[in-house]
Design an enzyme around this catalytic site. Structure first.
Site, PDB file in Angstrom:
ATOM      1  N   ASP A 122       0.854  -1.182   0.000  1.00 62.32           N
ATOM      2  CA  ASP A 122       0.000   0.000   0.000  1.00 62.32           C
ATOM      3  C   ASP A 122       0.891   1.234   0.000  1.00 62.32           C
ATOM      4  O   ASP A 122       1.733   1.395   0.885  1.00 62.32           O
ATOM      5  CB  ASP A 122      -0.881  -0.021   1.249  1.00 62.32           C
ATOM      6  CG  ASP A 122      -1.872   1.123   1.316  1.00 62.32           C
ATOM      7  OD1 ASP A 122      -1.726   2.104   0.566  1.00 62.32           O
ATOM      8  OD2 ASP A 122      -2.802   1.046   2.149  1.00 62.32           O
ATOM      9  N   GLU A 141      -2.195   6.735 -13.133  1.00 67.33           N
ATOM     10  CA  GLU A 141      -3.624   6.586 -12.871  1.00 67.33           C
ATOM     11  C   GLU A 141      -3.895   5.692 -11.661  1.00 67.33           C
ATOM     12  O   GLU A 141      -4.865   4.923 -11.652  1.00 67.33           O
ATOM     13  CB  GLU A 141      -4.344   6.073 -14.123  1.00 67.33           C
ATOM     14  CG  GLU A 141      -4.145   6.969 -15.334  1.00 67.33           C
ATOM     15  CD  GLU A 141      -4.756   6.431 -16.614  1.00 67.33           C
ATOM     16  OE1 GLU A 141      -5.854   5.839 -16.552  1.00 67.33           O
ATOM     17  OE2 GLU A 141      -4.126   6.593 -17.685  1.00 67.33           O
ATOM     18  N   HIS A 145      -6.713   6.639  -6.376  1.00 67.17           N
ATOM     19  CA  HIS A 145      -7.335   5.742  -5.403  1.00 67.17           C
ATOM     20  C   HIS A 145      -6.939   6.057  -3.961  1.00 67.17           C
ATOM     21  O   HIS A 145      -7.459   5.423  -3.033  1.00 67.17           O
ATOM     22  CB  HIS A 145      -6.941   4.292  -5.700  1.00 67.17           C
ATOM     23  CG  HIS A 145      -7.518   3.740  -6.972  1.00 67.17           C
ATOM     24  ND1 HIS A 145      -8.868   3.579  -7.185  1.00 67.17           N
ATOM     25  CD2 HIS A 145      -6.914   3.301  -8.112  1.00 67.17           C
ATOM     26  CE1 HIS A 145      -9.076   3.055  -8.379  1.00 67.17           C
ATOM     27  NE2 HIS A 145      -7.900   2.885  -8.968  1.00 67.17           N
TER      28      HIS A 145
END
Length: 282
Positions: A122, A141, A145
């Site tokens: 992460d 891209e 998130h």
């Protein structure tokens, strides 16, 4: 236990629509292609995808042999490009276990295990990497998130060597109050279902400002929006009729890529595709 956004991200990329769509249209990659103009013919798609990866590599500006982080590597296609074309040693991370498994397989099949390594991780917490470990970091891209973009950028800054470079291809948008109501509504729903809280929060210039705020210098933002229009048009013509049917049935948000294919093209004047790059001071 995963937070709600992480659960949405995993559900989005694990969905049958995403898996088929990314494979069918993008060969397993998860990013847009680069074209010379808004009116360019969209085919061949593969050429446009590689051209976009080349733009990212150029922005990163690292030398052969550099150690770089792919922050959100997906199935590893961009990492493999960077290793082949840039001569980099790439360490990729991705939150989702399915893409990580695919990336490891793709790396193995490409015979690039000595240049590319993949692990589940992460980008909000890069504790697996030492301070000043990387010569460069890129995203394409994926930072959209993030649940805490500032924290992600602070982690990027921490694990970069002094003089190291950051390059990102991401999105921002006008204040939704400035867009037609239906455009703003569709964008908000797409961002919720696909787990993109950062995209929802990135108003025009926000990402560039955040990069500066965490300490990067020589920060440059380039608006690349017109160079992705041919691919947006391609998605639009394939998605338009299915989207009409799904909307009549009230199912459009269960097929979020189809909805996005229409909404992103119709609302293209209200969002941008941007490249942001910067350097960690020496």
């Amino acid at each position: 236990m995963l937070d709600p956004t992480a659960s949405r991200i995993l559900a989005y990329y694990d969905s049958l629509e995403s898996r088929i769509g990314y494979r069918l249209f993008l060969g397993g990659t998860r990013h847009l292609g680069y074209y010379s103009s808004e009116t360019s013919w969209p085919w061949p798609i593969t050429t446009a995808l590689r051209r976009m990866e080349g733009k990212l590599m150029e922005a990163l500006g690292c030398s052969p042999g550099a150690t770089v982080l792919d922050a959100g590597c997906g199935a590893g296609h961009v990492a493999l490009y960077m290793a082949r074309e840039g001569g980099f040693c790439v360490e990729g991370i991705d939150l989702a276990p399915r893409p990580v498994a695919k990336a490891r397989r793709n790396v193995r099949l490409a015979g690039m295990s000595d240049r590319v390594s993949i692990q589940q991780g992460d980008y909000h917490n890069l504790e697996a990497f030492d301070k000043a470990h990387f010569d460069g970091i890129y995203s394409i891209e994926t930072v959209v998130h993030a649940t805490d973009t500032r924290k992600v950028l602070q982690e990027f800054f921490r694990v970069l060597k002094p003089g190291g470079s950051l390059a990102m291809h991401e999105y921002d948008h006008v204040r939704w109050e400035q867009a037609p109501k239906h455009v703003a509504h569709e964008a908000k729903m797409i961002n919720i279902v696909a787990g993109m809280p950062a995209f929802e929060s990135f108003e025009t210039g926000d990402l560039e400002r955040l990069v500066r705020d965490v300490g990067f210098e020589d920060v440059v933002l380039t608006d690349m929006s017109k160079h992705v229009v041919p691919m947006l048009w391609l998605f639009y013509i394939f998605a338009y009729i299915p989207h009409l049917i799904l909307t009549l049935l009230g199912l459009q948000y269960y097929f979020i890529n189809t909805t996005s294919g229409v909404a992103m093209y119709e609302g293209r004047r209200y969002w941008r595709y941007v490249q942001v790059k910067g350097k960690k001071p020496l």
